[in-house]
Design an enzyme around this catalytic site. Structure first.
Site, short mmCIF file in Angstrom:
data_model
loop_
_atom_site.label_atom_id
_atom_site.label_comp_id
_atom_site.label_asym_id
_atom_site.label_seq_id
_atom_site.Cartn_x
_atom_site.Cartn_y
_atom_site.Cartn_z
N GLU B 233 0.64 -1.07 0.14
CA GLU B 233 -0.08 0.16 -0.21
C GLU B 233 0.81 1.37 -0.03
OE1 GLU B 233 -3.22 0.02 2.65
OE2 GLU B 233 -3.65 2.07 2.51
N ARG B 311 -8.22 2.76 13.40
CA ARG B 311 -9.00 1.76 13.11
C ARG B 311 -8.95 0.50 14.18
NH1 ARG B 311 -11.99 -0.70 8.89
NH2 ARG B 311 -11.70 1.07 7.60
N ARG B 343 -3.94 -6.38 5.98
CA ARG B 343 -5.24 -7.05 6.24
C ARG B 343 -5.85 -6.86 7.55
NH1 ARG B 343 -5.96 -12.50 2.88
NH2 ARG B 343 -8.18 -12.03 1.98
N GLU B 723 -10.94 -7.92 4.21
CA GLU B 723 -10.36 -7.68 5.59
C GLU B 723 -11.22 -8.56 6.67
OE1 GLU B 723 -7.99 -4.11 5.95
OE2 GLU B 723 -9.97 -3.42 5.12
#
Lengths: 488, 773
Positions: B233, B311, B343, B723
């Site tokens: 990423e 998150r 992930r 995910e």
């Protein structure tokens, strides 16, 4: 010796020669690097360059003693080019056919497509090649056989289930495919190569690579080049090149010597040729030495066992060397030979230190002799590793026990790998156990002795206290399995 | 193969199985191509006092040896914050940090040259653990805090309280294809960069910045990656920047393909966390208060650490309504490679803490953990607001729970396990059910945008370009299906192009499970625009002759490779023919498309908002057997029921669920990572880093997708899948803990951490054995 200086093999259905004096390649170039240097064979992938992932899996077809083709999957990253002399290489590009201008996939490929067996696709060519070898060798294989065929292929995407299903659905044609149709043609070609029985010397400006085709020539090479590195499967030595960039100046490759690949049953012992692959050895010993079978089952992967040999495992004298503890428990002998004589050394005397053995500069290991196990003797082997398969042992152990008719310990051998710099006997623990009644109490007391007998190390695999704990517990496990009959 | 239905195979499947799929390392860039090598720091923390690269430059076959002084643009490749030099200047902050670059005719020559580089270091003390980083106050950025009501007060009032610490380990991505980039120079400042990246747009930006050229000179293209899982990423950018620098200086194509060990040493991992928690509950196991502090190891630079931490904090509740809650997240700087997306993106680390806490509540109350979980699930009509004030809509926890409890025969098997454990001393079985509720969308709101470019050619074939990248997840296949369905043509007429920044600009990373949601909508938008034009053409065609009732646009249907009026089915034209007509009528057959996820906002200051478009749900039941003398274990059975809405491609979605689960299984069991006292990675190859093999998956592995569960407001009513199922692997982790607990007849709380390696398991068991004596 009158040596030949080229290697020859069947590739893309054609006889192919490499003359290393004219080639940009060193003899010990890996099959993987050779294939990837060609514009037409980039399907094969490098994932780790150490035989741990299987992305580079290809299949080799070779003649057996009946002159039939045997198909074997192997990791091309560990195979030096001369090892494929006299064999057929089959790569992912060879599986499909063009029929009436249309692409026709091999059944293992077709079922991989239909079962969604690929996601990112990078491991897929290797997986397909493992499935192809499975297809050729097994009709409707059991799940265990399928899993064994795939253990050496890591996939990070699928979770493997669709691949197992593809194997179940595709391996149902008794191995018949377009390779079957062409087999006699291939056999002819391989026979034509193998007609030439001359040993091979490959002299390159940076490397001398000797490929003897018989034991006598091998011993002569060894006498002439006592410092040469001796290899057979090279699953250990190859890493010096692929991982450390070492150029090994002299190599003697024993992989083509038939005399070293025997498995002989004598009255009181079994002799296994040093060059017998671990996979073949595994299949031979299933009923004779179940404890050895248990160890070989979880030894590396099928790709590794297809080239690694029993002689290599002994000769590398690794601190873990998975077959060694068993050989200790069996009181096995190593057979060594030079041009003039043969000698036999007890395995314990043979291993003299960390990766050190009692081998003279002009000798080769030719066989291991394992006495048959008397009826009143129990031998069991264990492997403790972080991952069940394709993992180096954290601790390995073998136990040999003979009880008196009064249930006392008449003889016990306890050998460990992973607890010291080399395979070692737990002599203090044994002294403690001798003549004692074989019960849980004694065993638990012996475990306390065992816990302090060694000073294992902490490393990437485990801490030393875990090693000590697991080693002691294996004694209890051994006791429970023979006394409580409790296994799984 | 039925057209446009949800059973088409992966669009690259045939290429995969026949070795025809081309990865960057397989590309032929001609005989001029050079091999790039990155020379990296052998020290975790050191000053660079001096260096000499002159000797290395003289090696025959070496074309460039570069240091930071050779960077024409900005010496930066930090994706969010500019805190990450492209090549180290006067200091190195982790082992594996790039300092020099070599371009040579062969890799062997580059290796030879590397040995001739001289560097003088002054070695400094490294910080190698979260604990040390806390001690030295190495906070990366402002903590992330989300609170509701008064957790302290509620904790005081709680009937029971449990507190503890949990360590969750790092995880190496172990994509099969290591980081790779090939840069081909064009005329003047033009660069074509083939990069194994999840974020071509950002790769383009960083290459342009490092080279000091405008972005319109750089094209980044990626056909497919050999796995990524978050590892590409941001960190795919690095290799692209390095290859471009070498290409800039040599004017030749340069390829960098990291050797496996180098990839493992140089790149970041899943963040390890050390978390402390306290949980308050009543006699029934109803949770009244929960406090947690989540501390992550960011590594040497920011990378995506704050978003990942966020998150984790947003998922600290998992599937449970907790009235009084306080979650604090802190990221700490250490002298290790910068940890990055993987992930789940922090979600798993946050969820692990509450799942373990609930497991403890159950043992404390002598109940099955299943009961405690069920009791605390988010409600349907009340108890349905998260700690950040988003309402959990379309809650499928109860539906999934009811179905899974039955299909897995949980209760019957629980009894069988108890019997087994009563009769076996050395083997113990354990079982656990764990749920997941996973928020879908980028929590950085503006990233929730996507673009597409759809071209239709005169033979009726369609080329779809979109901003998403293919890493194996089947995104291109789903785009192919969506385009085929929207245009009413067979999927074989649709091809999805390699992702290319010159086709679709300014896109977001393919991440956060949102690839299909966002790009699917953008593709649909582009097709809607083209269809509107085509409808006019079709209408003029159908209404040419005098019909008593002319065709109306609303009745025209694109289906089965034809376009027709459903009221007057005889008014029909082949799709292909309609395309020709449109061309002759000078109608554009190409359009861009765009999508932004609606109604996403989140206020970081207050920790409140609506960060997620919706939630994905799932549950798993796993049963394990542990050898209590060695800690070795096996997963006997796993049953998964997962919610993917109305699946666009069931086979691909099941592949995602199983693949994510097995990847999670590795994280919670065998994938152990250690660094030595100098900060050297000890598990730097698959020799010592053990991801699951075929023998490690559940012996009996049953996966199902929740039926009749269309999603709202998403492309073809589907749900994101990449995910969420990763988190279902906690069922294995806690089943192992259940088996350990059985050694002491569930009377003692086992020591536990993640991963539960054989070593962790055996030590925990031995401790219980001592306590039981």
């Amino acid at each position: 010796m009158n040596n030949s200086d080229k290697i020859c093999f069947v590739f893309d259905n054609q006889l192919t020669e490499i003359d290393f004096t004219k080639s940009e390649f060193r003899p010990s170039t890996t099959l993987l690097n050779y294939l990837r240097s060609l514009p037409t064979h980039k399907g094969v992938k490098e994932g780790c360059a150490e035989g741990d992932c299987g992305a580079c899996t290809v299949v080799i077809a070779e003649l057996n003693q009946q002159n039939q083709l045997e198909y074997k999957a192997l990791d091309s990253c560990l195979v030096f080019l001369p090892m494929i002399h006299g064999k057929q290489i089959i790569t992912i590009e060879n599986l499909e056919q063009i029929v009436n201008k249309e692409l026709k996939l091999h059944p293992v490929q077709q079922l991989m497509v239909e079962n969604n067996g690929s996601q990112c696709g990078y491991c897929t060519p290797g997986i397909v090649m493992s499935l192809f070898a499975l297809f050729k060798n097994h009709h409707q294989p059991e799940k265990e056989v399928i899993e064994d065929a795939l253990t050496g292929n890591l996939c990070r995407c699928t979770g493997y289930k669709p691949i197992i299903e593809a194997a179940e659905k595709s391996c149902c044609n008794h191995g018949n495919d377009h390779f079957t149709e062409k087999q006699y043609e291939i056999i002819e070609m391989l026979l034509s190569i193998n007609e030439n029985k001359k040993s091979i010397s490959l002299l390159h400006k940076e490397q001398e690579y000797f490929l003897p085709l018989n034991l006598k020539d091998a011993l002569e090479f060894k006498k002439l080049y006592p410092n040469a590195v001796v290899i057979s499967g090279a699953t250990d030595t190859a890493l010096r090149q692929t991982k450390k960039g070492e150029i090994i100046p002299q190599l003697i490759d024993l992989s083509q010597i038939e005399e070293l690949k025997h498995f002989t049953k004598n009255n009181n012992s079994i002799e296994i040729g040093a060059g017998l692959t671990l996979e073949k050895a595994k299949n031979e010993v299933e009923n004779i030495f179940p404890a050895l079978f248990d160890i070989l089952k979880v030894f590396g992967s099928l790709q590794i066992r297809n080239i690694a040999t029993i002689g290599g495992n002994i000769g590398s004298a690794s601190p873990i060397g998975d077959t060694l503890t068993f050989l200790f428990a069996c009181k096995a002998f190593v057979k060594l030979q030079n041009l003039t004589s043969v000698r036999k050394v007890a395995i314990e005397d043979f291993i003299i230190g960390y990766r050190k053995t009692d081998t003279n500069a002009d000798e080769l290991i030719t066989a291991v002799e394992i006495p048959l196990i008397p009826e009143n003797v129990i031998i069991k082997s264990y492997k403790v590793s972080n991952r069940k398969d394709l993992d180096i042992s954290t601790v390995s152990a073998s136990f040999r026990l003979q009880l008196s008719n009064k249930n006392s310990v008449e003889e016990i051998i306890i050998a460990f790998g992973g607890m010291a710099a080399y395979t070692i006997r737990a002599s203090k623990t044994v002294t403690y156990l001798i003549d004692k009644t074989w019960n849980r109490n004694t065993v638990e007391e012996a475990m306390e002795v065992l816990k302090t007998e060694f000073s294992p190390i902490s490393d990437a695999r485990a801490e030393k206290d875990y090693r000590a704990m697991a080693a002691a517990n294996l004694l209890l496990k051994f006791w429970s399995e023979i006394s409580l009959n409790q296994k799984d | 193969m039925e057209s446009t239905q949800n059973q088409i195979y992966h669009d690259s499947a045939i290429k995969h199985v026949s070795g025809k799929s081309v990865y960057i390392n397989d590309m032929d860039a001609g005989t001029q191509m050079l091999y790039g090598k990155v020379v990296y720091s052998p020290h975790a923390h050191a000053k660079i006092l001096s260096f000499n690269i002159d000797k290395a430059k003289l090696v025959k076959g070496v074309h460039a040896v570069l240091s930071y002084k050779d960077i024409p643009g900005l010496n930066q490749m930090g994706p969010v914050i500019h805190d990450e030099p492209c090549l180290a200047e006067d200091k190195v902050n982790f082992i594996g940090q790039a300092i020099f670059l070599i371009a040579a005719e062969t890799m062997e020559i580059a290796q030879k040259a590397e040995k001739l580089i001289e560097v003088e270091y002054e070695i400094l003390k490294p910080i190698l653990s979260i604990e040390k980083a806390i001690q030295y106050n190495q906070l990366l950025s402002t903590p992330r805090i989300i609170k509701r009501c008064n957790a302290d007060e509620a904790m005081q009032k709680a009937k029971h309280r449990l507190s503890g610490m949990l360590k969750t380990g790092a995880q190496e991505h172990w994509y099969l294809e290591t980081q790779t980039s090939l840069c081909v120079p064009g005329e003047m400042n033009e660069y074509m960069v083939y990069s194994s990246t999840q974020n071509p747009n950002e790769t383009q930006a960083i290459v342009a910045e490092v080279l000091g050229i405008p972005r319109n000179e750089v094209v980044v293209e990626i056909r497919r990656m050999g796995g990524a899982f978050g590892g590409k990423e941001t960190q795919g950018n690095h290799v692209a920047a390095w290859a471009s620098l070498l290409s800039y200086h040599t004017r030749r194509p340069v390829k960098i393909h990291l050797f496996r060990d180098d990839d493992q040493i140089m790149t970041g991992k899943r963040h390890r966390f050390v978390s402390s928690y306290e949980i308050g509950f009543d006699d029934d196991g109803m949770i009244t208060a929960y406090k947690a502090e989540l501390n992550s190891d960011a590594g040497a630079t920011a990378d995506l650490s704050m978003a990942i931490l966020e998150r984790a904090v947003l998922h600290a509740d998992n599937s449970y309504f907790i009235p009084n809650i306080s979650i604090i997240g802190k990221a700490w700087k250490t002298n290790l490679p910068s940890n990055t997306a993987f992930r789940g993106f922090g979600g798993p680390q946050g969820i692990a803490v509450i799942e373990n806490a609930i497991d403890r509540i159950a043992r404390f109350l002598k109940k099955d953990a299943l009961e405690i979980r069920y009791k605390n699930f988010y409600g349907i009509n009340d108890r349905n607001t998260t700690h950040y004030d988003e309402v959990v809509e379309n809650n499928r926890l109860y539906t999934i729970y009811d179905q899974l409890i039955n299909s897995s025969e949980y209760l019957k098997r629980r009894k069988e396990i108890d019997d087994f454990n009563a009769n076996n001393e050395f083997y113990k079985k354990g079982m656990a059910l764990t749920p997941v509720k996973f928020g879908i969308s980028f929590t950085t709101a503006f990233l929730n945008q996507a673009g597409a470019l759809v071209n239709i050619y005169l033979d009726g074939t369609v080329l779809v370009n979109h901003g998403g990248t293919e890493m194996g997840q089947g995104l291109h296949t789903k785009m192919q299906q969506i385009a085929a369905i929207e245009l009413g043509i067979s999927p074989e007429f649709v091809k999805v192009n390699a992702t290319n920044t010159s086709k679709v600009p300014n896109t977001s990373a393919t991440a956060a499970s949102s690839g299909t949601d966002m790009n699917g909508m953008a593709v649909k938008n582009a097709i809607d625009i083209i269809k509107e034009r085509l409808l006019t053409v079709a209408l003029s065609e159908f209404n040419q002759k005098t019909y008593p009732n002319p065709s109306e646009i609303k009745n025209i249907v694109f289906y089965n490779n034809v376009v027709f009026d459903k009221i007057h089915p005889d008014r029909i034209i082949l799709f292909k023919e309609l395309i020709s007509k449109a061309y002759l009528q000078q109608v554009s057959l190409s359009s861009t498309g765009f999508y932004k996820t609606p109604n996403i906002y989140f206020d970081r200051e207050t920790g409140k908002g609506h960060p997620f478009h919706y939630y994905a749900f799932g549950m798993a039941v796993s049963e394990v057997k542990v050898d209590t003398l060695t800690g070795q274990n096996e997963v006997l059975r796993t049953d998964i029921l997962h919610d993917t809405g109305k699946s666009i491609n069931e086979m691909i979605d099941i592949g995602q669920v199983e693949g994510a689960f097995v990847q999670g299984l590795g994280w919670v069991t065998t994938e152990s990572i250690k660094w030595d006292k100098d900060g050297r990675l000890m598990n730097h190859s698959p020799d010592t880093y053990k991801i699951p093999t075929v023998n490690d998956i559940p012996a009996d592995f049953r996966t199902a997708l929740l039926k009749d569960a269309p999603n709202y407001n998403t492309i073809h009513k589907s749900k994101a899948v990449g995910e969420p199922p990763f988190i279902l692997a906690f069922s294995v982790w806690l089943a192992i803990k259940d088996a350990i607990s059985a050694v002491g007849n569930h009377q003692f709380e086992p020591d536990f951490e993640l991963p539960a390696t054989n070593e962790v398991i055996l030590k925990s068991i031995e401790k219980i054995r001592l306590l039981s004596k």
